[in-house]
Design a protein around this motif. Structure first.
Motif, PDB file in Angstrom:
ATOM      1  N   GLY A 441     -34.427 -33.247 -67.190  1.00 40.61           N
ATOM      2  CA  GLY A 441     -34.133 -32.154 -68.098  1.00 40.61           C
ATOM      3  C   GLY A 441     -35.406 -31.687 -68.772  1.00 40.61           C
ATOM      4  O   GLY A 441     -36.217 -32.499 -69.223  1.00 40.61           O
ATOM      5  N   VAL A 442     -35.612 -30.381 -68.821  1.00 37.48           N
ATOM      6  CA  VAL A 442     -36.789 -29.812 -69.482  1.00 37.48           C
ATOM      7  C   VAL A 442     -36.311 -28.774 -70.497  1.00 37.48           C
ATOM      8  O   VAL A 442     -35.257 -28.161 -70.341  1.00 37.48           O
ATOM      9  N   GLU A 443     -37.107 -28.598 -71.534  1.00 39.10           N
ATOM     10  CA  GLU A 443     -36.739 -27.644 -72.580  1.00 39.10           C
ATOM     11  C   GLU A 443     -37.417 -26.310 -72.323  1.00 39.10           C
ATOM     12  O   GLU A 443     -38.638 -26.226 -72.208  1.00 39.10           O
ATOM     13  N   THR A 444     -36.590 -25.260 -72.204  1.00 39.24           N
ATOM     14  CA  THR A 444     -37.092 -23.898 -71.995  1.00 39.24           C
ATOM     15  C   THR A 444     -36.392 -22.980 -72.982  1.00 39.24           C
ATOM     16  O   THR A 444     -35.151 -22.889 -72.972  1.00 39.24           O
ATOM     17  N   ASP A 445     -37.159 -22.326 -73.822  1.00 41.59           N
ATOM     18  CA  ASP A 445     -36.583 -21.439 -74.844  1.00 41.59           C
ATOM     19  C   ASP A 445     -35.513 -22.158 -75.664  1.00 41.59           C
ATOM     20  O   ASP A 445     -34.446 -21.620 -75.938  1.00 41.59           O
ATOM     21  N   ARG A 446     -35.834 -23.411 -76.018  1.00 40.97           N
ATOM     22  CA  ARG A 446     -34.969 -24.254 -76.841  1.00 40.97           C
ATOM     23  C   ARG A 446     -33.641 -24.622 -76.175  1.00 40.97           C
ATOM     24  O   ARG A 446     -32.705 -25.064 -76.836  1.00 40.97           O
ATOM     25  N   LEU A 447     -33.586 -24.450 -74.872  1.00 38.86           N
ATOM     26  CA  LEU A 447     -32.405 -24.850 -74.107  1.00 38.86           C
ATOM     27  C   LEU A 447     -32.809 -25.901 -73.085  1.00 38.86           C
ATOM     28  O   LEU A 447     -33.929 -25.869 -72.556  1.00 38.86           O
ATOM     29  N   THR A 448     -31.904 -26.859 -72.800  1.00 40.68           N
ATOM     30  CA  THR A 448     -32.169 -27.852 -71.769  1.00 40.68           C
ATOM     31  C   THR A 448     -31.834 -27.253 -70.411  1.00 40.68           C
ATOM     32  O   THR A 448     -30.721 -26.759 -70.186  1.00 40.68           O
ATOM     33  N   LEU A 506     -42.395 -37.614 -65.413  1.00 42.48           N
ATOM     34  CA  LEU A 506     -42.179 -36.204 -65.114  1.00 42.48           C
ATOM     35  C   LEU A 506     -41.806 -35.434 -66.380  1.00 42.48           C
ATOM     36  O   LEU A 506     -42.277 -34.314 -66.596  1.00 42.48           O
ATOM     37  N   ARG A 507     -40.966 -36.048 -67.225  1.00 39.47           N
ATOM     38  CA  ARG A 507     -40.599 -35.388 -68.491  1.00 39.47           C
ATOM     39  C   ARG A 507     -41.832 -35.219 -69.380  1.00 39.47           C
ATOM     40  O   ARG A 507     -42.025 -34.171 -70.006  1.00 39.47           O
ATOM     41  N   ALA A 508     -42.661 -36.268 -69.443  1.00 42.41           N
ATOM     42  CA  ALA A 508     -43.880 -36.188 -70.255  1.00 42.41           C
ATOM     43  C   ALA A 508     -44.814 -35.104 -69.729  1.00 42.41           C
ATOM     44  O   ALA A 508     -45.456 -34.374 -70.505  1.00 42.41           O
ATOM     45  N   GLN A 509     -44.900 -34.995 -68.415  1.00 41.90           N
ATOM     46  CA  GLN A 509     -45.732 -33.958 -67.794  1.00 41.90           C
ATOM     47  C   GLN A 509     -45.256 -32.567 -68.197  1.00 41.90           C
ATOM     48  O   GLN A 509     -46.058 -31.689 -68.531  1.00 41.90           O
ATOM     49  N   GLU A 510     -43.941 -32.363 -68.185  1.00 38.95           N
ATOM     50  CA  GLU A 510     -43.387 -31.066 -68.551  1.00 38.95           C
ATOM     51  C   GLU A 510     -43.579 -30.774 -70.041  1.00 38.95           C
ATOM     52  O   GLU A 510     -43.859 -29.640 -70.437  1.00 38.95           O
ATOM     53  N   THR A 511     -43.432 -31.797 -70.864  1.00 40.77           N
ATOM     54  CA  THR A 511     -43.644 -31.628 -72.302  1.00 40.77           C
ATOM     55  C   THR A 511     -45.087 -31.245 -72.589  1.00 40.77           C
ATOM     56  O   THR A 511     -45.377 -30.376 -73.426  1.00 40.77           O
TER      57      THR A 511
END
Length: 522
Positions: A441-448, A506-511
């Protein structure tokens, strides 16, 4: 010996007493080692370690590949009541320093080809270094060949208590810094009796081949604990277990059991000439470390006519505690509780869940860890009464089979609905162009949003059209909310040393990407 005394090295004494002295204990590229020869090298190594000042319950690091030297060092340390601590043979000098300091190790037995690279870090940590082979003209170098030769002779086992520590295994670090998992002497018996005996039906006639290394709990059980418990034979495969090498070893060594992981069960039938390999010696295959997709099970069965028993275990429980069996099997599931173990599902509020439902898996049984070394808070977090909290989310069906949905902290809530990454990954990997997939899950425009990282098979090209097709592929096979909003094609996925995908990386990379300051033109 009273029932409260046990030393795992005495498993060899039992086989000598029952006439197995000349039976092969190990086959490897270095030759065959009988039980009698293993007994003598174990005793000599124990005597050598004692002469070097190693005392009861002191730690001995084993930085060894899957060779007879591992058995000699592991059992020699056990013989004198010291604690063997197997760690990854490919460990970096920085990580070896961490292991040495964290464990207070007094000695380390290392492969000769890692001696020059690792010795400075070990000596800086005050650790005595023993090489498997001579490494040069330095007269001060300790190596096993001379130590064993100069300390020949029998050695009785220290009568350790069943509640004394037997071994440490460092966790793979799939969620951060590795933790030392402390196992007691009494933990050996349940995994051998219940999983190896009740589920696999092992006997002294079995020949074991494991592609998972001895430093890992799964590999240690497959290649050392189980064969030594039943008097079987272990086939050792040093180096990287490439698919064609595993198949060649099966044809040459004729194992009756193959222990491996989903990635290799997927790759082996696709290697050149795989369909013509002689697998007739194998009576049963076992898979663990991550969930085996149903389509991989079916392909393996189609090509070789062999059954794979998929199961779930952990370093904390020493081996597999939930498994399919030959009589009760559902491809794609992790099976049911192994005899001697109990499993329950727990909701987010801590309540037990009955019947068919989804929740966090808790397990209890006699092989549960005693503690994490130097991790009191984490020990209290995972040991709740006599239950071990796995951190894995499972669905239990009407017949009591468990289906993996992902780590509890991997679950994603999208548009108010929970999404299990494993379900999407399984469907993605069923596409003929996809070799591997990981979903986070990644956060985009405050949405998961759901993002899939996809590794394609050789010769396949990632592009926008394929990304759109893969999204639709998932929509056609899963619930309407279970599809990746974003698809990124990758050359590889970050994994632990045992092959598990590091989703947290992967989550850390996206963050990090999201939080990076925008570039400014100059």
């Amino acid at each position: 010996m009273t029932t409260d005394r046990f030393n795992l090295s005495t498993l060899i004494d039992h086989h000598l007493d029952t006439g197995l002295s000349n039976k092969a204990a190990l086959h490897s590229p270095h030759g065959t080692v009988s039980y009698g020869e293993l007994y003598r090298s174990m005793c000599a190594m124990g005597r050598a370690l004692r002469a070097l000042g190693i005392q009861r319950e002191q730690r001995v690091l084993l930085v060894l590949d899957d060779t007879p030297a591992f058995f000699t060092a592991f059992l020699g340390a056990s013989r004198i009541g010291a604690i063997p601590v197997p760690i990854n043979y490919q460990t970096s000098p920085e990580r070896i320093c961490f292991y040495a300091q964290d464990s207070y190790a007094q000695a380390a037995v290392i492969e000769a080809d890692r001696y020059e690279e690792l010795t400075p870090a070990l000596q800086e940590a005050g650790v005595m270094v023993i090489s498997t082979e001579p490494t040069g003209p330095d007269e001060g170098t300790l190596h096993m060949r001379d130590l064993i030769h100069s300390h020949e002779g029998e050695l009785g086992a220290v009568p350790t208590h069943t509640e004394d520590p037997a071994l440490w295994l460092y966790s793979s670090g799939s969620t951060g810094q590795p933790k030392a998992v402390v196992h007691l002497q009494q933990d050996i018996t349940p995994v051998c009796r219940h999983y190896a005996g009740d589920v696999l039906g092992l006997t002294q006639d079995d020949v074991h081949l494991s592609t998972t290394k001895l430093f890992h709990a799964y590999g240690l059980g497959n290649s050392l604990l189980f064969p030594l418990w039943f008097g079987g034979t272990s086939v050792l495969l040093p180096g990287f277990p490439a698919p064609h090498l595993v198949l060649e070893t099966i044809e040459r060594a004729r194992p009756t059991l193959l222990f491996s992981v989903p990635a290799l069960y997927n790759a082996m039938p696709r290697s050149p000439g795989a369909g013509s390999r002689d697998m007739s010696s194998v009576r049963l295959c076992v898979s663990a470390a991550e969930t085996l997709p149903a389509h991989v099970w079916e392909r393996w069965h189609e090509v070789y006519g062999l059954t794979i028993l998929d199961g779930v275990g952990s370093t904390e429980m020493l081996h597999i505690y939930c498994s399919n069996t030959e009589r009760s099997l559902r491809p794609g599931s992790s099976g049911q509780a192994v005899p001697g173990y109990q499993i329950k599902l727990v909701d987010p509020d801590g309540g037990d869940m009955a019947g068919a439902d989804s929740g966090e898996m808790f397990v209890r049984g006699g092989s549960m860890l005693a503690q994490y070394w130097h991790r009191a808070d984490q020990t209290r977090s995972v040991l709740q009464g006599n239950w071990y909290r796995t951190g894995d989310r499972y669905r239990r069906d009407e017949d009591g089979f468990y289906w993996y949905e992902g780590r509890v902290d991997d679950m994603m809530k999208v548009s108010g609905l929970w999404v299990a990454p494993a379900a999407i990954e399984t469907v993605l990997q069923q596409h003929p162009d996809v070799a591997q997939a990981a979903v986070v899950g990644v956060e985009t425009d405050r949405l998961t949003r759901i993002k899939a990282f996809v590794v394609l098979r050789d010769g396949c090209q990632g592009n926008d059209a394929l990304a759109r097709y893969l999204r639709q592929w998932c929509k056609d096979r899963l619930a309407s909310h279970q599809f990746p909003h974003l698809v990124e094609f990758a050359a590889d996925l970050p994994k632990t040393s045992t092959g598990k995908v590091r989703r947290f990386a992967l989550r850390a990379q996206e963050t990090a990407k999201r939080d990076a300051p925008a570039a400014h033109a100059v």
